[in-house]
Design an enzyme around this catalytic site. Structure first.
Site, PDB file in Angstrom:
ATOM      1  N   ASP A  17      36.455  -1.093 -29.128  1.00  0.00           N
ATOM      2  CA  ASP A  17      37.714  -0.759 -29.795  1.00  0.00           C
ATOM      3  C   ASP A  17      38.849  -0.572 -28.790  1.00  0.00           C
ATOM      4  O   ASP A  17      38.678   0.106 -27.774  1.00  0.00           O
ATOM      5  CB  ASP A  17      37.496   0.543 -30.592  1.00  0.00           C
ATOM      6  CG  ASP A  17      38.718   0.942 -31.396  1.00  0.00           C
ATOM      7  OD1 ASP A  17      39.127   0.149 -32.253  1.00  0.00           O
ATOM      8  OD2 ASP A  17      39.257   2.046 -31.160  1.00  0.00           O
ATOM      9  N   GLU A  29      38.164  -5.918 -29.080  1.00  0.00           N
ATOM     10  CA  GLU A  29      39.364  -5.780 -29.886  1.00  0.00           C
ATOM     11  C   GLU A  29      40.547  -5.668 -28.924  1.00  0.00           C
ATOM     12  O   GLU A  29      40.869  -4.592 -28.432  1.00  0.00           O
ATOM     13  CB  GLU A  29      39.346  -4.536 -30.789  1.00  0.00           C
ATOM     14  CG  GLU A  29      40.491  -4.606 -31.777  1.00  0.00           C
ATOM     15  CD  GLU A  29      41.149  -3.266 -32.137  1.00  0.00           C
ATOM     16  OE1 GLU A  29      41.922  -3.251 -33.100  1.00  0.00           O
ATOM     17  OE2 GLU A  29      40.919  -2.257 -31.447  1.00  0.00           O
ATOM     18  N   HIS A  34      39.974  -4.212 -41.771  1.00  0.00           N
ATOM     19  CA  HIS A  34      40.202  -2.862 -42.295  1.00  0.00           C
ATOM     20  C   HIS A  34      41.581  -2.322 -41.929  1.00  0.00           C
ATOM     21  O   HIS A  34      41.974  -1.270 -42.399  1.00  0.00           O
ATOM     22  CB  HIS A  34      39.120  -1.929 -41.755  1.00  0.00           C
ATOM     23  CG  HIS A  34      39.181  -1.804 -40.255  1.00  0.00           C
ATOM     24  ND1 HIS A  34      38.846  -2.843 -39.411  1.00  0.00           N
ATOM     25  CD2 HIS A  34      39.561  -0.783 -39.451  1.00  0.00           C
ATOM     26  CE1 HIS A  34      39.014  -2.445 -38.155  1.00  0.00           C
ATOM     27  NE2 HIS A  34      39.442  -1.203 -38.151  1.00  0.00           N
TER      28      HIS A  34
HETATM   29  C1  GLC Z   1      41.504   0.110 -33.745  1.00  0.00           C
HETATM   30  C2  GLC Z   1      40.963   0.195 -35.145  1.00  0.00           C
HETATM   31  C3  GLC Z   1      41.877   1.017 -36.008  1.00  0.00           C
HETATM   32  C4  GLC Z   1      42.051   2.385 -35.384  1.00  0.00           C
HETATM   33  C5  GLC Z   1      42.528   2.260 -33.936  1.00  0.00           C
HETATM   34  C6  GLC Z   1      42.499   3.569 -33.226  1.00  0.00           C
HETATM   35  O1  GLC Z   1      42.697  -0.594 -33.706  1.00  0.00           O
HETATM   36  O2  GLC Z   1      40.765  -1.092 -35.674  1.00  0.00           O
HETATM   37  O3  GLC Z   1      41.383   1.121 -37.314  1.00  0.00           O
HETATM   38  O4  GLC Z   1      42.965   3.139 -36.133  1.00  0.00           O
HETATM   39  O5  GLC Z   1      41.676   1.390 -33.211  1.00  0.00           O
HETATM   40  O6  GLC Z   1      41.174   3.973 -32.994  1.00  0.00           O
END
Ligand code: GLC
Ligand code: CA
Length: 559
Positions: free
Chosen positions: A207, A249, A314
């Site tokens: 993440d 990500e 999401h």
């Molecule tokens: C990533 C997740 C998101 C979250 C963010 C902070 O972007 O996809 O849902 O709010 O990280 O953890």
């Protein structure tokens, strides 16, 4: 499924990934919150759909102020969803059905309720415990870093009374960023990785990884030090486990994402963020140009690596990776109602984004399944679920899975007031109109169509592994490309406009080959030296297997 260690190490290239929240899928114990036991009960559904990999959103103990991305304990399970034993059972049952499971590794930040943070606030300044996080006496450092959650946050620094100092956070202020300049932090994260990999988890979505390290005078994104951290995580994964996968990500431009693959020594996969809004833009502008443009600017990646493609997820449909002009256009085209907007994006699901247009949903999925990369589906989009933009934050796209038209959408036996979230009930997208039970019974449903597409894709490794070549077309509304892998050559054509379109393609290097349409198995006229003519209905697409293609060497010579 073969044990992780025994199967093809490149399995993720052929995967069909399905993203879901445990809480949103199925509630087995009737308390109104989806759980692992419920997910186990619905694995047959997922197997029938044909997906091969389940991506679970965070399910760890958490105050849930960011739906679990605010982790309070990395090696536990939120009791609302079950126990660690329940998780193991899910893993086992999924593996038995040939479904891999990937989970979240939230490396950049924790919840402010995490014991590391609670300890850090109380520890003396300069101590190793304090330095698990990034502290400062002023809120004026790292001014070059942008704010991500622009709707809620004004600064990346928050004051902590107890510590008497500011702490750094790239997301919500209750999510302090950990400090990778402290070697203990990497050790802790390695411990978390080992914990879940030992249990048999097949992969990790890393993440928010562009933001791991901060340096003055930079925008604090994609720094070399951040890549060092990722290489260390990967080295441990490779040394101690086999057949596992990292999915990055990194919401960045393709050339900034490219380094997250490293020399094949960082992440196996990475989402292609900039492609996603451009697919929607192409559809509205009725020209293939935005897709051609961004893929033309996407650098090649190492042999062992793979793009992760998605239409929705999401989060909001982010518009960070488009120009200002493109952003204005997207908002005009897809989020006229201000409620549909969130931060720098649009909080809507796939079906409502395209006005529930079945042809458009199919066209978008045909691109998702045939452009280079591994397709990632967001739960509910396979039946065309809707959203509710009046709910706070991203809650409107995280509603219960719609299993039936009955009570609580068949998601839970709890009293409606106990549900973590009410199912969508509007006349078009509500569970009375859109649900799994009805679509299973209806052979022309979107669900059946998706299932067939998944099945088709799985028969041809070329989609997950092949090269991409665009073909010049006589009509800018038509996107045409070849996918090639070994003996297989597939021609994909897509009409991004609402009306029927003619197109002429130069396929002369395939002279003598026969295109066979892959869904209906229909043979088309042989390719000659002349331009090949096709017509496609509005939002139509077709995939052709080119039969009788001479090996590429001789085809090239014949030109
Ligand atoms: C990533 C997740 C998101 C979250 C963010 C902070 O972007 O996809 O849902 O709010 O990280 O953890
Ligand atoms: Ca439950």
């Amino acid at each position: 499924m073969a044990r992780a260690a025994d199967r093809d190490p490149l399995w993720y290239k052929d995967a069909i990934i399905y993203e879901t929240h445990v809480k949103a899928f199925f509630d087995a114990n009737g308390d109104g919150i989806g759980d692992f036991a419920g997910l186990v009960q619905k694995l047959d559904y997922l197997e029938h759909l044909g997906i091969t990999c389940l991506w679970l959103l965070p399910f760890f103990p958490s105050p849930l102020r960011d739906d679990g991305y605010d982790v309070a304990d990395y090696c536990g399970v939120n009791p609302s969803y079950g126990t660690l034993a329940d998780f193991r059972r899910l893993l086992e049952e999924a593996h038995q059905r040939g479904i891999a499971v990937i989970i979240e590794l939230v490396v950049n930040h924790t919840s402010d309720q995490h014991s590391w943070f609670q300890r850090a606030r109380r520890a003396p300044p300069g101590s190793a415990e304090r330095d698990y996080y990034v502290w400062s006496d002023t809120d004026q450092r790292f001014k070059g870093a942008r704010i991500i959650f622009t709707d809620t946050e004004r600064s990346n620094w928050a004051w902590d009374e107890l510590a008497g100092a500011y702490y750094w956070h790239r997301f919500f202020s209750h999510q302090p960023d950990v400090n990778f300049d402290n070697p203990r932090v990497l050790d802790e994260m390695l411990g978390v990785l080992r914990f879940w990999a030992d249990l048999g988890v097949d992969g990790f979505r890393l993440d928010a990884i562009p933001y791991l390290v901060e340096r003055e005078g930079t925008n604090c994104e994609n720094l070399p030090e951040t890549h060092t951290v990722i290489r260390r995580l990967r080295a441990a994964l490779d040394r101690e486990f086999s057949g596992r996968m990292f999915l990055a990500e990194a919401n960045q431009w393709p050339w900034d994402v490219r380094p997250y693959f490293g020399d094949g020594d960082e992440c196996h996969m990475s989402f292609h963020f900039p492609l996603m809004p451009r697919i929607f833009m192409a559809l509205r502008l009725e020209t293939a140009e935005p897709i051609l443009d961004i893929l033309g600017r996407t650098p090649p990646i190492p042999e062992t690596c793979q793009w992760g493609l998605f239409l929705r997820n999401h989060d909001e449909l982010t518009l960070e990776m488009v120009t200002e002009e493109e952003r204005d256009y997207m908002v005009l085209a897809y989020a006229r109602d201000p409620h549909q907007r969130l931060n720098i994006g649009i909080r809507r699901r796939l079906a409502p984004l395209v006005d529930n247009g079945r042809r458009r949903i199919e066209l978008l999925n045909s691109l998702l399944f045939s452009l280079p990369g591994t397709p990632i589906l967001y739960y509910g989009d396979e039946i065309g679920m809707g959203d509710d933009v009046l709910r706070p934050d991203r809650d409107g796209v995280r509603t219960p899975m719609q299993w039936t038209g009955g009570q609580n959408a068949g998601f839970s036996g709890a009293p409606a007031t106990a549900l973590y979230s009410q199912p969508i009930t509007d006349p078009v997208y509500g569970h009375a109109a859109v649900n799994v039970e009805a679509q299973l019974r209806d052979p022309s449903s979107l669900l059946h169509w998706m299932r067939n597409l998944i099945r088709l894709r799985k028969q041809f490794q070329v989609f997950g592994r092949g090269t991409l070549e665009f073909i010049a077309t006589s009509n800018p509304k038509i996107l045409a490309y070849l996918r090639r892998w070994g003996e297989d050559t597939v021609l994909c054509v897509a009409n991004v406009s609402r009306n029927i379109q003619p197109v002429e393609l130069d396929l002369s290097s395939f002279k003598g080959a026969t295109p066979v349409e892959m869904i209906g198995y229909t043979g088309f006229p042989k390719i000659t030296g002349e331009r090949y003519f096709l017509s496609l209905v509005g939002y139509g697409f077709a995939w052709f297997e080119l039969r009788g293609v001479r090996p590429s060497g001789s085809a090239a010579q014949s030109r």
